[in-house]
Design an enzyme around this catalytic site. Structure first.
Site, short mmCIF file in Angstrom:
data_model
loop_
_atom_site.label_atom_id
_atom_site.label_comp_id
_atom_site.label_asym_id
_atom_site.label_seq_id
_atom_site.Cartn_x
_atom_site.Cartn_y
_atom_site.Cartn_z
N HIS A 24 13.98 24.71 65.58
CA HIS A 24 13.22 24.37 64.37
C HIS A 24 11.69 24.53 64.52
O HIS A 24 10.90 23.62 64.35
CB HIS A 24 13.61 23.03 63.73
CG HIS A 24 13.73 21.85 64.64
ND1 HIS A 24 12.70 21.38 65.40
CD2 HIS A 24 14.76 21.02 64.87
CE1 HIS A 24 13.10 20.32 66.07
NE2 HIS A 24 14.35 20.08 65.78
N HIS A 78 21.94 9.04 69.62
CA HIS A 78 21.02 9.68 68.66
C HIS A 78 21.84 10.58 67.75
O HIS A 78 22.68 11.34 68.22
CB HIS A 78 20.00 10.48 69.48
CG HIS A 78 19.00 11.27 68.71
ND1 HIS A 78 18.49 10.89 67.49
CD2 HIS A 78 18.37 12.44 69.02
CE1 HIS A 78 17.61 11.79 67.08
NE2 HIS A 78 17.53 12.75 67.99
N GLU A 80 20.78 13.03 65.64
CA GLU A 80 20.38 14.41 65.33
C GLU A 80 21.51 15.36 65.78
O GLU A 80 22.15 15.16 66.81
CB GLU A 80 19.04 14.77 66.01
CG GLU A 80 18.47 16.04 65.43
CD GLU A 80 16.98 16.26 65.74
OE1 GLU A 80 16.40 15.54 66.57
OE2 GLU A 80 16.40 17.18 65.12
N ASP A 82 22.07 18.16 67.13
CA ASP A 82 22.28 18.82 68.43
C ASP A 82 23.04 17.90 69.39
O ASP A 82 23.56 18.36 70.40
CB ASP A 82 20.96 19.31 69.05
CG ASP A 82 19.85 18.30 69.04
OD1 ASP A 82 19.92 17.33 68.26
OD2 ASP A 82 18.88 18.45 69.81
N HIS A 144 12.98 9.81 69.26
CA HIS A 144 12.02 10.15 68.23
C HIS A 144 12.56 10.01 66.81
O HIS A 144 11.90 10.45 65.86
CB HIS A 144 11.52 11.59 68.47
CG HIS A 144 12.59 12.64 68.22
ND1 HIS A 144 12.37 13.67 67.34
CD2 HIS A 144 13.84 12.79 68.65
CE1 HIS A 144 13.46 14.44 67.30
NE2 HIS A 144 14.35 13.91 68.08
N ASP A 163 16.92 12.17 74.13
CA ASP A 163 15.84 13.17 74.06
C ASP A 163 14.67 12.88 75.01
O ASP A 163 13.99 13.81 75.46
CB ASP A 163 15.29 13.26 72.63
CG ASP A 163 16.14 14.17 71.74
OD1 ASP A 163 16.84 15.04 72.28
OD2 ASP A 163 16.08 14.00 70.51
N TYR A 191 7.84 19.93 75.76
CA TYR A 191 8.78 19.15 74.96
C TYR A 191 8.09 17.89 74.41
O TYR A 191 8.20 17.56 73.23
CB TYR A 191 9.96 18.76 75.85
CG TYR A 191 11.12 18.14 75.15
CD1 TYR A 191 12.21 18.90 74.75
CD2 TYR A 191 11.16 16.77 74.89
CE1 TYR A 191 13.29 18.32 74.11
CE2 TYR A 191 12.22 16.19 74.26
CZ TYR A 191 13.29 16.97 73.87
OH TYR A 191 14.35 16.39 73.23
N HIS A 222 18.63 17.11 77.05
CA HIS A 222 18.29 18.54 77.15
C HIS A 222 17.75 18.81 78.56
O HIS A 222 16.98 18.01 79.10
CB HIS A 222 17.17 18.92 76.17
CG HIS A 222 17.54 18.78 74.73
ND1 HIS A 222 18.41 19.62 74.09
CD2 HIS A 222 17.13 17.88 73.80
CE1 HIS A 222 18.52 19.26 72.82
NE2 HIS A 222 17.77 18.19 72.62
FE1 FEO Z 1 16.36 14.67 68.49
FE2 FEO Z 1 17.67 16.75 70.83
O1 FEO Z 1 17.58 15.87 69.18
#
Ligand code: FEO
Length: 393
Positions: A24, A78, A80, A82, A144, A163, A191, A222
């Site tokens: 993104h 989380h 989100e 991903d 986040h 994250d 990051y 990640h």
């Molecule tokens: Fe906030 Fe890796 O997603």
């Protein structure tokens, strides 16, 4: 496909996204991973999942350890996508598994999916016994997303941090021990600068909690799992979240006929003479997410643009908008640029810096051409102003 045991009975079962280059708007030249962790105890727990397009890869890795129907608990640190994108798919494999998430995580899951599994919410301090291990939960809202939380296994001294502490690196080598730490720290900094930076005050609060935990490994969602370099990444997060700067000046610009670029060169010389290390970025050639990496620790940020149709150049506009959203802290700034007649661009940059609440040097404008005389004046004025600002501190 294999699972990788990061601690006794705790397995990395994530997916590697070798080809992603745009997350993104954030350029990811090294790709990324989506990390999912399987804890095998009296109860079997899966912590976070992977992007939906990578579900089969995660499933294959899980199947090298257990039958997915044996999963008792699905923890969602989380929402989100991903990390939760494969949740509905894996939940079908283990319909009796309980989902555990934060109260805001529940809202997020309800908004995104039609899950049939029972969902339980937890708050900071809640614990779930799964056998020898107990999973402790710490909510870290806005690090986040509002739903963000971390899971901690005291018996394994392991923090599953989602994250936080992540890096966008695609690799089949799961542990930091098998990598060059310099590259890992740089990707962790990029990051932080592009994702975590606006929430630095919340990171400070989360860091206080993390410092109180007995940990020797951090497994983010990640990139690699921190074992080697653990103390250093904690120290770096401490510095980034408190707005610690180095003696660095970042000069960012676009140029039409070269005058703003030449101004960037003169400005760089002034800072260099004062002992600063310099980074220069022509926005035609450098992506804004790479510029933010340099901005993270820079003491000064100079942004330059010529005036184009009474505005800044589109590349500069995009950078200013991106930077304002990321809210870098503790910066000193300098607007500069060239113009021909109306000359609005430098004032517009100045306005953005005011909105960011930065300390600012006087804006520098040059009409048409940077003659030797104008260059000398610019350097003299700037040199004096930097000295005054430094003395005032
Ligand atoms: Fe906030 Fe890796 O997603």
């Amino acid at each position: 496909m294999r699972a990788f045991e990061i601690k006794k009975d705790v397995y990395w079962v994530g997916a590697v996204d070798w080809d992603i280059r745009d997350f993104h708007g954030y350029k990811t030249p090294r790709g990324t991973t989506y990390n999912s962790y399987l804890i095998c105890d009296e109860k079997t727990v899966l912590v976070d999942t992977v992007k939906s397009c990578k579900y089969e890869e995660m499933l294959k890795r899980i199947k090298t350890v257990i039958d997915p129907s044996e999963i008792d608990i699905l923890i969602v640190n989380h929402v989100e996508m991903d990390h939760s994108g494969s949740l509905p798919l894996i939940a079908e494999e283990c319909p009796k598994a309980e989902i555990i998430t934060s109260p805001n995580g529940l809202k997020g899951l309800e908004a995104h999916y039609d899950l049939k599994n029972e969902i339980k919410t937890v708050k900071t301090g809640d614990r779930v016994k799964i056998g020898i291990n107990e999973v402790n939960f710490v909510l870290i809202p806005m690090v986040h997303w509002p739903d963000s939380m971390v899971s901690y296994l005291p018996a394994r001294k392991l923090l599953l941090s989602n994250d936080a502490f992540g890096q966008h690196i695609a690799t089949s080598r799961v542990l930091s021990d098998d990598h060059s730490l310099g590259i890992l720290f740089e990707e962790a900094a990029k990051y932080y600068a592009n994702i975590v930076l606006p929430y630095s005050s919340q990171v400070r609060k989360a860091m206080e909690v993390v410092k109180g935990l007995d940990i020797d490994m951090i497994a983010p969602s990640h990139g690699v799992v921190w074992q080697e370099g653990l103390d250093e990444i904690l120290r770096l997060y401490d510095g980034w979240s408190s707005g610690k700067t180095e003696k660095e000046a970042l000069i960012v610009y676009d140029t039409m006929w070269g005058t703003t670029a030449r101004m960037a060169g003169e400005i760089g010389e002034v800072f260099e003479k004062k002992g600063f290390s310099i980074s220069r970025a022509d926005l035609k050639n450098t992506h804004i997410s790479d510029v933010m990496l340099k901005a993270l620790t820079a003491e000064y940020i100079a942004v330059g643009s010529p005036t184009l149709n009474r505005e800044v150049m589109p590349t500069v506009s995009a950078f200013l908008s991106y930077m304002r959203g990321l809210r870098p802290i503790n910066k000193k700034t300098l607007p500069f640029g060239s113009y021909g007649w109306s000359g609005e661009s430098v004032g517009l940059i100045e306005e953005t810096f005011k909105k960011c609440g930065t300390e600012m040097l006087k804006k520098k404008r040059v009409r048409y051409r940077l003659s030797e005389e104008k260059a000398r004046e610019l350097k003299e004025q700037l040199s004096e102003e930097i000295d005054q600002l430094e003395k005032a501190e």
